[in-house]
Design a protein around this motif. Structure first.
Motif, PDB file in Angstrom:
ATOM      1  N   SER A  43       3.510  -0.137   8.376  1.00 37.39           N
ATOM      2  CA  SER A  43       2.720  -0.563   9.579  1.00 37.39           C
ATOM      3  C   SER A  43       2.962   0.281  10.844  1.00 37.39           C
ATOM      4  O   SER A  43       2.031   0.260  11.543  1.00 37.39           O
ATOM      5  CB  SER A  43       3.831  -2.017   9.813  1.00 37.39           C
ATOM      6  OG  SER A  43       4.711  -1.918   9.902  1.00 37.39           O
ATOM      7  N   GLY A 118       3.111  -5.766  14.827  1.00 37.75           N
ATOM      8  CA  GLY A 118       2.911  -7.006  14.188  1.00 37.75           C
ATOM      9  C   GLY A 118       3.837  -7.288  13.142  1.00 37.75           C
ATOM     10  O   GLY A 118       4.302  -8.573  13.025  1.00 37.75           O
ATOM     11  N   GLU A 119       4.555  -6.337  12.462  1.00 39.08           N
ATOM     12  CA  GLU A 119       5.562  -6.672  11.434  1.00 39.08           C
ATOM     13  C   GLU A 119       6.900  -7.044  12.153  1.00 39.08           C
ATOM     14  O   GLU A 119       7.557  -7.875  11.633  1.00 39.08           O
ATOM     15  CB  GLU A 119       5.753  -5.217  10.793  1.00 39.08           C
ATOM     16  CG  GLU A 119       6.619  -5.393   9.586  1.00 39.08           C
ATOM     17  CD  GLU A 119       6.173  -6.336   8.516  1.00 39.08           C
ATOM     18  OE1 GLU A 119       6.892  -7.013   7.899  1.00 39.08           O
ATOM     19  OE2 GLU A 119       4.952  -6.211   8.017  1.00 39.08           O
ATOM     20  N   GLU A 120       7.104  -6.168  13.418  1.00 37.72           N
ATOM     21  CA  GLU A 120       8.438  -6.733  13.905  1.00 37.72           C
ATOM     22  C   GLU A 120       8.350  -7.938  14.717  1.00 37.72           C
ATOM     23  O   GLU A 120       9.091  -8.632  14.478  1.00 37.72           O
ATOM     24  CB  GLU A 120       8.285  -5.661  15.455  1.00 37.72           C
ATOM     25  CG  GLU A 120       9.583  -5.916  16.167  1.00 37.72           C
ATOM     26  CD  GLU A 120      10.831  -5.058  15.829  1.00 37.72           C
ATOM     27  OE1 GLU A 120      11.917  -5.533  15.648  1.00 37.72           O
ATOM     28  OE2 GLU A 120      10.613  -3.670  15.787  1.00 37.72           O
ATOM     29  N   ALA A 121       7.151  -8.525  15.078  1.00 36.54           N
ATOM     30  CA  ALA A 121       6.938  -9.915  15.570  1.00 36.54           C
ATOM     31  C   ALA A 121       6.953 -10.814  14.508  1.00 36.54           C
ATOM     32  O   ALA A 121       7.394 -12.010  14.850  1.00 36.54           O
ATOM     33  CB  ALA A 121       5.601  -9.975  16.191  1.00 36.54           C
ATOM     34  N   THR A 122       6.705 -10.402  13.241  1.00 36.74           N
ATOM     35  CA  THR A 122       6.722 -11.401  12.159  1.00 36.74           C
ATOM     36  C   THR A 122       8.152 -11.219  11.269  1.00 36.74           C
ATOM     37  O   THR A 122       8.294 -11.877  10.216  1.00 36.74           O
ATOM     38  CB  THR A 122       5.816 -11.562  11.301  1.00 36.74           C
ATOM     39  OG1 THR A 122       5.626 -10.335  10.607  1.00 36.74           O
ATOM     40  CG2 THR A 122       4.341 -11.705  12.052  1.00 36.74           C
ATOM     41  N   GLY A 123       9.103 -10.860  11.833  1.00 33.20           N
ATOM     42  CA  GLY A 123      10.376 -10.936  11.334  1.00 33.20           C
ATOM     43  C   GLY A 123      10.567  -9.929  10.080  1.00 33.20           C
ATOM     44  O   GLY A 123      11.429  -9.872   9.271  1.00 33.20           O
ATOM     45  N   GLY A 124       9.872  -8.647  10.379  1.00 39.25           N
ATOM     46  CA  GLY A 124       9.985  -7.810   9.265  1.00 39.25           C
ATOM     47  C   GLY A 124      11.330  -7.106   9.080  1.00 39.25           C
ATOM     48  O   GLY A 124      11.561  -6.673   7.792  1.00 39.25           O
ATOM     49  N   ARG A 127      12.827  -9.084   6.405  1.00 38.78           N
ATOM     50  CA  ARG A 127      12.001  -9.286   5.129  1.00 38.78           C
ATOM     51  C   ARG A 127      12.745  -8.686   4.057  1.00 38.78           C
ATOM     52  O   ARG A 127      12.955  -7.381   3.890  1.00 38.78           O
ATOM     53  CB  ARG A 127      10.627  -8.957   5.408  1.00 38.78           C
ATOM     54  CG  ARG A 127       9.518  -9.372   4.170  1.00 38.78           C
ATOM     55  CD  ARG A 127       8.441  -9.311   4.813  1.00 38.78           C
ATOM     56  NE  ARG A 127       7.913  -8.205   5.306  1.00 38.78           N
ATOM     57  CZ  ARG A 127       7.269  -7.184   4.485  1.00 38.78           C
ATOM     58  NH1 ARG A 127       7.040  -7.738   3.167  1.00 38.78           N
ATOM     59  NH2 ARG A 127       6.767  -6.114   4.951  1.00 38.78           N
TER      60      ARG A 127
END
Length: 242
Positions: A43, A118-124, A127
Motif C-alpha cells: 500500500s 488508507g491501510e493505516e486508517a483501517t488498522g493495518g 491486521r
C-alpha cells in the motif's frame, strides 16, 4: 510540496524506529535499503510511485523457507523423541499465521511498517495477515544481510523458548497417544499425579508424574497442570519406545 514534506517526515520517523529496534535487539544491517524493504507494505509503494521502493512480498517468500528450515533443524536436534509426523505437526503450528502474529507482537513490529494512508486508517498495523507477512519478510531480509546464524540467534530468543515451554503443545496430544499405546498393548493402568508446584502466582511451574501400574514412567514440567501432564506423557512415550 506539502505532501513531499509529510512523506519525508514519515520516512524519517519509521527509519528512526527501525534503527532503535535494531539497537534494542543488538542487530545490525549492512544494507539499510533491504531492511526498509522488509517493512514496506504494498500500500505504501502504491501511494508513492515516484519513490523507487520495493514492497516486502518477495522477502516473505524467502523468510517462510528460512523459518521452516531452522524450526525443523531445532526440532530434529532438541527433540529426538519426536517422530517425523510429530515434528511435522509441531512445525506447522509454529510457522502458521497465528503464531507468526504472536512473534511479530513480541517484537513490536507493527510500529515499524511503512503503510499507505488508507491501510493505516483501517488498522493495518494490527491486521494479523499483515503482521505475519512482515515477520517473515524481516526474517528473509536478516538472512540475506547477516546470514543464517544471526537468524538462528534471534529465534533462540523469540521462538525456541516457546516451543520448549509447550506453547504449541495443543497440537501434540501426548496423553491421548500414550493412552492409546497402553490400551493397544494391554500394558496396564495409567494415572497422573502433581509432584510439585512452585513460582509466583503469575508464573507457576507444575511438575507431574505419569504412572503405569503405580510405577513412574514419565515426568513433565509446565506452566499449568495440564501442560505438565502432557510433557510427562511425552517422556513416557519416549521411554516406552526404548
Amino acid at each position: 510540496m506539502v505532501r513531499a514534506k509529510r512523506t519525508r517526515g514519515y520516512e524519517r520517523e519509521i527509519t528512526e524506529r527501525l534503527r532503535g529496534f535494531l539497537a534494542k535487539h543488538k542487530l545490525s544491517f549492512k544494507d539499510e535499503t533491504l531492511l526498509k524493504q522488509a517493512f514496506t507494505h504494498s500500500s505504501y509503494v502504491n501511494e508513492h510511485r515516484r519513490h523507487i521502493r520495493k514492497d516486502n512480498e518477495r522477502l516473505e517468500f524467502l523468510g517462510d523457507a528460512v523459518l521452516e528450515l531452522l524450526v525443523s533443524q531445532y526440532l530434529f536436534k532438541h527433540h529426538p523423541e519426536m517422530s517425523e509426523g510429530d515434528m511435522t505437526k509441531l512445525r506447522a503450528a509454529v510457522v502458521c499465521e497465528p503464531s507468526l502474529v504472536l512473534f511479530a507482537h513480541d517484537l513490536n513490529l507493527g510500529e515499524l511498517i511503512f503503510l499507505g494512508r488508507g491501510e493505516e486508517a483501517t488498522g493495518g498495523r494490527e491486521r494479523p495477515a499483515l503482521l505475519a507477512d512482515v515477520f517473515e519478510a524481516f526474517i528473509g531480509s536478516l538472512y540475506l544481510d547477516q546470514g543464517i546464524d544471526t537468524v538462528n540467534h534471534l529465534l533462540e530468543t523469540v521462538i525456541y523458548p516457546k516451543i520448549d515451554e509447550g506453547a504449541f503443545s495443543h497440537v501434540m496430544d501426548y496423553k491421548s497417544q500414550l493412552q492409546e499405546t497402553i490400551q493397544r498393548n494391554n500394558l496396564g493402568t495409567l494415572t497422573y499425579e502433581i509432584v510439585s508446584e512452585s513460582g509466583p502466582a503469575h508464573h507457576r511451574v507444575f511438575v507431574s508424574n505419569v504412572l503405569l501400574d503405580n510405577n513412574v514412567v514419565g515426568t513433565g514440567k509446565g506452566r499449568s497442570k495440564k501442560e505438565s501432564e502432557q510433557f510427562a506423557a511425552r517422556e513416557a512415550i519416549a521411554s516406552l519406545k526404548k
